[in-house]
Design an enzyme around this catalytic site. Structure first.
Site: not given
Ligand code: NGQ
Ligand code: ZN
Length: 452
Positions: A55, A57, A60, A81, A206, A209, A231, A234, A268, A319
């Site tokens: 996992h 991203h 980032q 975030r 994703h 949410r 996800h 978390e 997570h 991550d």
């Protein structure tokens, strides 16, 4: 074809001594234990199979360490975030390629030979799709190819700002797709990875949410039998919002409403009841744990002891890539459990068993399943993804077999890694990837501009 010889190597059947490995066309062609090295064998002391960071991203990595300044209100996952979104909004495709290339170079130097790239920074800065809807996936694939890391591309479907189909907010505009756009993106992404050695593809709704139940149902077939990553659970607030929306907790909702099986990876899954732990373990889905990021973001502590007791399988991911290391993730996982339970060797799996070895075996098996690899480890048919450790490292001196893994994970960390082969090509030697210098220079130029 090349021939390697290891004084000891961790095979699927366990440790073996005097192991010859034949590599042909990027894959392991033969593994023969108990043979003396022959002339022409390249000799090394200790070999392990490469692990997956299941996992990531990648973008980032560009902001690693830049969100450690306390804000006006209490800093949380949610304030982090906002910082992360501001950073994401500024990046061009070339910036993403520069950052991802350095990240993948670093992953290889740290013993990760495959990455599951949970990819959601899709669109141009104003939120409109690029002329090629998979433009950003092209950058990720180029970074993987340059570094040599095997890529499991997981294009992410992201449509909403919160549970129940809430509208996304402006900071999320680069992530947003309709189901039709996502179908086009999947088709284009399949072409992007088609000729990339070692690459495969899955999908990544994703989170609950960002995706409604109807959308989830519509996109799962687009995985076409490949992995599905999401996800889940978390943050405590996420669990509370999910209960308010559905009367169910996130993991509970997924287990009741989605076809969660061995193809799935729940990222997570930090906050679960004992019932969720048991039911999750029974599905054969993988828990995608990212212990360093989960600590960095103040997520909470995954119920690892209970999950392993229930027969659950986990792998690890880097991550947010705030710090990149296979040993570091596994150490953080065990240390979280030690702090929680006030015991030692919590995840070793039984008396007389090495904690490092058990963690390593899980990360290998979990990463293999979550990224849909058929062959595992140092075995014929597997991609030749091999890591050697430096037997002269002070934290490995005098150790053999499992004690070497313990020395690596708990005492040496990434400094113990000597060479890494990715798809049969030796990309790391003496702990340095052959692109380290150029990748750093390109990355630094980009990041100096982005932080200015
Ligand atoms: C992500 N990262 O997608 O990058 C998320 C933050 C979100 C982590 N959850 C965004 N660690 O979950 O809404
Ligand atoms: Zn994530």
């Amino acid at each position: 074809m090349s021939r390697l010889h290891f004084a000891s190597a961790l095979l699927p059947s366990g440790w073996a001594n005097d192991v010859q490995v034949v590599v042909a066309a990027g894959a392991i062609a033969a593994v023969t234990p108990g043979v003396a090295p022959t002339a022409g064998d390249e000799r090394h002391a200790i070999a392990l199979p490469g692990l997956a960071s299941l996992h990531s991203h990648a973008f980032q990595r560009g902001m690693a360490g830049l969100a450690e300044l306390r804000g006006d209100s209490t800093d949380t996952f949610w304030t982090w975030r906002e910082t992360m979104y501001r950073f994401a909004l500024a990046m061009t495709p070339d910036d993403v390629a520069a950052v991802a290339t350095l990240l993948y170079v670093e992953m290889l130097e740290q013993g990760f030979t495959r990455v599951g790239e949970f990819h959601y920074l899709h669109h141009d800065r104003d939120g409109s799709p690029y002329a090629d809807i998979a433009e950003m996936a092209v950058q990720i694939a180029q970074a993987a190819e340059a570094s040599g890391i095997a890529l499991t591309l997981l294009p992410s479907f992201y449509a909403h700002g919160s549970f129940g189909g809430a509208a996304p907010h402006a900071g999320q505009r680069r992530f947003i797709c309709s189901v039709d756009q996502f179908a086009a993106m999947m088709a284009a992404s399949r072409k992007v990875i088609a000729n990339l050695p070692g690459a495969n593809i899955g999908i990544a709704p994703h989170s609950l949410r960002a995706v409604t139940p109807d959308e989830l149902g519509a996109i799962i077939p687009l995985a076409d039998g490949g992995p599905v990553h999401i996800h889940a659970a978390e943050q405590v607030k996420e669990v509370e919002d999910c209960v308010a929306w559905s009367g169910r907790r996130p993991v509970q909702w997924l287990l009741e409403h989605a076809p969660v099986d061995q193809r799935w990876c729940l990222i997570h899954a930090t906050h679960m009841t004992n019932e969720e732990v048991a039911a999750f373990a029974r599905t054969g889905a993988v828990a995608g744990l990212c212990p360093i990021t989960e600590a960095s973001l103040g997520d909470g502590i995954f119920p690892a002891r209970e999950f392993l007791d229930a027969g659950g399988l986990f792998g690890v991911g880097t991550d947010s890539n705030v710090l990149v290391g296979a040993a570091d993730e596994l150490r953080q996982l065990e240390y979280g459990q030690r702090l929680k339970h006030r015991q030692r060797n919590v995840l070793s799996g039984g008396a007389g068993r090495s904690t490092g070895r058990t963690l390593f075996d899980h990360a290998l098996a979990g990463g293999t399943r979550a990224l849909a690899q058929t062959a595992v480890g140092l075995a014929p048919g597997a991609r030749a993804d091999i890591v050697t450790l430096d037997a002269a490292h002070p934290s490995l001196a005098g150790r053999a077999h499992d004690a070497v893994i313990d020395g690596w994970i708990f005492a040496a960390g990434g400094t113990a890694i000597d060479c890494v082969w990715a798809g049969g090509s030796k990309v790391v030697e003496g702990g340095r990837h052959r692109l380290r210098q150029t990748a750093r220079e390109r990355f630094n130029t980009v990041v100096r501009r982005l932080v200015a």
